[in-house]
Design a protein around this motif. Sequence first.
Motif, PDB file in Angstrom:
ATOM      1  N   TYR A  63       2.159   1.882  -3.465  1.00 24.49           N
ATOM      2  CA  TYR A  63       1.140   2.479  -4.333  1.00 24.49           C
ATOM      3  C   TYR A  63       0.916   3.948  -4.006  1.00 24.49           C
ATOM      4  N   LEU A  64       0.883   4.260  -2.704  1.00 25.18           N
ATOM      5  CA  LEU A  64       0.683   5.658  -2.299  1.00 25.18           C
ATOM      6  C   LEU A  64       1.845   6.527  -2.769  1.00 25.18           C
ATOM      7  N   ASP A  65       3.045   5.937  -2.757  1.00 23.77           N
ATOM      8  CA  ASP A  65       4.234   6.638  -3.233  1.00 23.77           C
ATOM      9  C   ASP A  65       4.107   6.914  -4.737  1.00 23.77           C
ATOM     10  N   ARG A  82       1.872   9.850  -5.793  1.00 24.84           N
ATOM     11  CA  ARG A  82       2.467  11.186  -5.664  1.00 24.84           C
ATOM     12  C   ARG A  82       3.133  11.654  -6.943  1.00 24.84           C
ATOM     13  N   ILE A 115      -7.163   2.796  -2.131  1.00 18.89           N
ATOM     14  CA  ILE A 115      -6.576   3.961  -2.812  1.00 18.89           C
ATOM     15  C   ILE A 115      -7.593   4.664  -3.717  1.00 18.89           C
ATOM     16  N   ARG A 166      -7.134   3.306 -10.485  1.00 15.06           N
ATOM     17  CA  ARG A 166      -7.466   2.728  -9.173  1.00 15.06           C
ATOM     18  C   ARG A 166      -8.055   1.327  -9.281  1.00 15.06           C
ATOM     19  N   LYS A 178       0.841  -1.198   0.000  1.00 14.40           N
ATOM     20  CA  LYS A 178       0.000   0.000   0.000  1.00 14.40           C
ATOM     21  C   LYS A 178       0.878   1.251   0.000  1.00 14.40           C
TER      22      LYS A 178
END
Length: 199
Positions: A54-56, A59, A145, A74, A51
């Motif tokens: 993916y969040l990185d 950005r 996400i 997504r 996770k």
Amino acid sequence: MVFEKLVVIDCKNHLLGRLASIIAKELLSGQRVVCVRCEDINISGSFYRNKLKYLDKLRKRTNTNPAHGPYHFRAPARIFHRCIRGMIPHKTHRGKCAMERLKCFEGIPEQYASVKRMVVPDAFRITRLKPGRRFCVLGRISDEIGWKHKEAVENLEAARKEKGKVYWETKKALIAKTKKAAASTASGPYSEILAKHGY
């Protein structure tokens, strides 16, 4: 894979990267591939770690105007589609044609519900990941996400499985009936005549 008109792959419990690389190779050799149940694809490594990855990735966007890309999908089917695209020279004519042979879906759409589905042993989590190692499910990452259709897909899948169950019970009853009929004719008055003609 042996070359066929269309191969439907059930992605459940397959490892993301391994499955993507095998499908990419098939697409480039001219095979048409449909991937179903993309939300059940597995990724090695713990959920938390993936996770964060993916969040990185989310950005990374064009600072001046994010509408210029890169676009971060997504939905599990789109994430998987993008993963395969990265393994294909998609800017060339050959690569473009290969990508047109691919379709990815969450759940199993109606037109593929009764088609034989394949698994890919070389990408199966059971055979490839050492027991005890952590893994996570792509659908859960997508849900956290920003994918909004997890519940809808689950409801549709439950309905499809129920429908399949009814079909299987009917088929089982028919098979039993056929066996019973075959057994009764085997010892019937016409068995000798039938045997003589090869029945």
